[in-house]
Design a protein around this motif. Structure first.
Motif, mmCIF file in Angstrom:
data_model
loop_
_atom_site.group_PDB
_atom_site.id
_atom_site.type_symbol
_atom_site.label_atom_id
_atom_site.label_comp_id
_atom_site.label_asym_id
_atom_site.label_seq_id
_atom_site.Cartn_x
_atom_site.Cartn_y
_atom_site.Cartn_z
ATOM 1 N N ASP A 176 0.845 -1.055 -0.098
ATOM 2 C CA ASP A 176 0.001 0.004 -0.112
ATOM 3 C C ASP A 176 0.780 1.086 0.016
ATOM 4 O O ASP A 176 0.860 2.036 0.923
ATOM 5 C CB ASP A 176 -1.025 0.028 1.248
ATOM 6 C CG ASP A 176 -1.943 -0.787 1.270
ATOM 7 O OD1 ASP A 176 -2.825 -1.265 -0.031
ATOM 8 O OD2 ASP A 176 -2.113 -1.858 2.085
ATOM 9 N N MET A 179 -1.022 4.706 -0.188
ATOM 10 C CA MET A 179 -1.791 5.061 0.986
ATOM 11 C C MET A 179 -0.887 5.837 2.036
ATOM 12 O O MET A 179 -0.960 6.802 2.366
ATOM 13 C CB MET A 179 -2.483 3.893 1.558
ATOM 14 C CG MET A 179 -3.066 4.445 2.810
ATOM 15 S SD MET A 179 -3.768 2.845 3.624
ATOM 16 C CE MET A 179 -2.531 2.004 4.047
ATOM 17 N N TYR A 180 0.426 5.053 2.107
ATOM 18 C CA TYR A 180 1.421 5.703 3.008
ATOM 19 C C TYR A 180 2.188 6.889 2.493
ATOM 20 O O TYR A 180 2.317 7.835 3.403
ATOM 21 C CB TYR A 180 2.334 4.832 3.261
ATOM 22 C CG TYR A 180 2.051 3.288 4.246
ATOM 23 C CD1 TYR A 180 1.491 3.579 5.287
ATOM 24 C CD2 TYR A 180 1.697 2.303 3.557
ATOM 25 C CE1 TYR A 180 1.159 2.507 6.097
ATOM 26 C CE2 TYR A 180 1.191 0.973 3.974
ATOM 27 C CZ TYR A 180 1.038 1.253 5.405
ATOM 28 O OH TYR A 180 0.649 0.035 6.157
ATOM 29 N N GLY A 182 0.559 9.133 0.431
ATOM 30 C CA GLY A 182 -0.332 10.140 0.460
ATOM 31 C C GLY A 182 -0.781 10.677 1.975
ATOM 32 O O GLY A 182 -0.903 12.029 2.138
ATOM 33 N N GLY A 183 -0.578 9.777 2.783
ATOM 34 C CA GLY A 183 -0.600 10.145 4.367
ATOM 35 C C GLY A 183 0.273 11.097 4.709
ATOM 36 O O GLY A 183 0.129 11.974 5.690
#
Length: 353
Positions: A176, A179-180, A182-183
């Motif tokens: 992922d 996701m990481y 983007g966070g």
């Protein structure tokens, strides 16, 4: 036209003052120092995740499988390759390691005998005796032996646990990555997010190229060193070549770490053999440093040698052996961040690469 009386008033944005920024920075630096081992473990996991992600992307482009499936297949392939190498060469390597460890005391005795016959060796012996005068005797007996065994078991189990944790975190990051990423970017002010995303992509590409180039360099050094030792007739050519390849991940210091046990073992075969082995390591490292590494750096990352040595000393003194292993990629990250954020964005000195 008048505003509606029930419309909520806009909330003012809070802008932290310089004192609050300085206080927050101090807290972050203190936390980073306290959690340095965890941060190093996370950085190592990011390196492995980049490699797994690259493998997954390759499989996706070649076979059409999903990126997550490609990452899992890459991880499985790596495990199978390592298991195959261990099954094929593990017994021979283990036997040669035992022979190497068993021969080191004899080699050290020969070194002591040679030093005892020379004026330089006698001078060193006097200096060591003078330095040890007045010191307390080392503890001995059952409590000391128990402490040693306890410390050894703790180190081994701690290393295995860290390795399992490292691989697990790396797989989650690779599965992922978006996701990481983007966070992490959401922690940056919105106006700077495009720039931060570009720098993050550049860091990922640079680290991927560095790992690919370093892996190629380590394999070639291991093969050439092992072949050279085999041609010289050194019995433990396989394991000594493997050590040379593995330690070559540490610039400047790595060849010394692999050359010393090889020369010590060669002393058991005679002084001439030790000289030939030392010359072999010098030639291999000269070829690697002046021919092979510059070619690899054209594809990977060109790091200044002086800064590389200073990075090894700095990170090694701060974080121990893990800092030495990760000094080069950490230096690469630092150079890119300083160049993009400080030189280009703060100083405004933008130049075409």
């Amino acid at each position: 036209m008048t505003d509606r009386p029930d419309a909520p008033a806009p909330q003012p944005r809070l802008h932290p003052g310089p004192i609050a920024i300085a206080f927050a920075t101090a807290i972050l630096l203190a936390a980073a120092w306290m959690w340095s081992n965890m941060l190093l473990l996370g950085f190592g996991a990011i390196l492995i995740a980049i490699a797994l992600r690259a493998g997954g992307t390759f499989l996706q482009q070649r076979t059409g499988v999903g990126i997550k499936t490609g990452v899992l297949l890459s991880a499985l392939a790596a495990v199978l390759v390592i298991a195959g190498i261990v099954a094929w060469a593990g017994p021979a390597i283990s036997d040669q390691f035992r022979q190497l460890i068993g021969s080191l005391p004899d080699a050290w005795e020969q070194v002591n005998a040679w030093l005892g016959d020379s004026s330089f060796g006698q001078f060193l012996e006097r200096q060591v005796k003078d330095a040890s005068t007045g010191g307390e005797a080392s503890p001995s007996g059952l409590p000391s032996m128990f402490s040693y065994l306890t410390g050894t078991l703790t180190t081994v189990f701690g290393g295995v646990a860290n390795l399992v944790l490292l691989v697990t975190v790396a797989i989650f990051l690779a599965l992922d990555a978006g996701m990481y990423r983007g966070g992490a970017l959401r922690l940056v002010p919105p106006s700077y997010r495009p720039r931060a995303g570009g720098i993050a992509n550049e860091l990922a590409r640079a680290l991927a190229r560095w790992m690919g180039g370093q892996a190629l360099d380590m394999v070639l050094v291991a093969l050439v060193t092992g072949l050279g030792l085999w041609l010289l007739g050194v019995p433990l050519a396989l394991v000594l070549g493997l050590i040379a390849g593995l330690t070559n991940i540490i610039p400047v210091v790595g060849p010394f770490l692999s050359g010393v046990p090889a020369v010590l073992f060669a002393l058991t075969q005679g002084f001439d053999m030790a000289v030939y082995v030392a010359l072999l390591f010098v030639v291999v490292q000269q070829v690697e440093g002046n021919l092979l590494m510059p070619l690899i750096q054209r594809f990977a990352a060109d790091l200044p040698p002086a800064l590389t040595v200073l990075a090894i000393l700095a990170f090694g003194s701060l974080f121990g052996f893990a800092g030495i292993i990760l000094a080069t990629p950490l230096l690469l990250v630092g150079i890119i961040l300083v160049k993009r954020i400080y030189v280009e964005d703060i100083l405004g000195d933008r130049q075409d690469d």
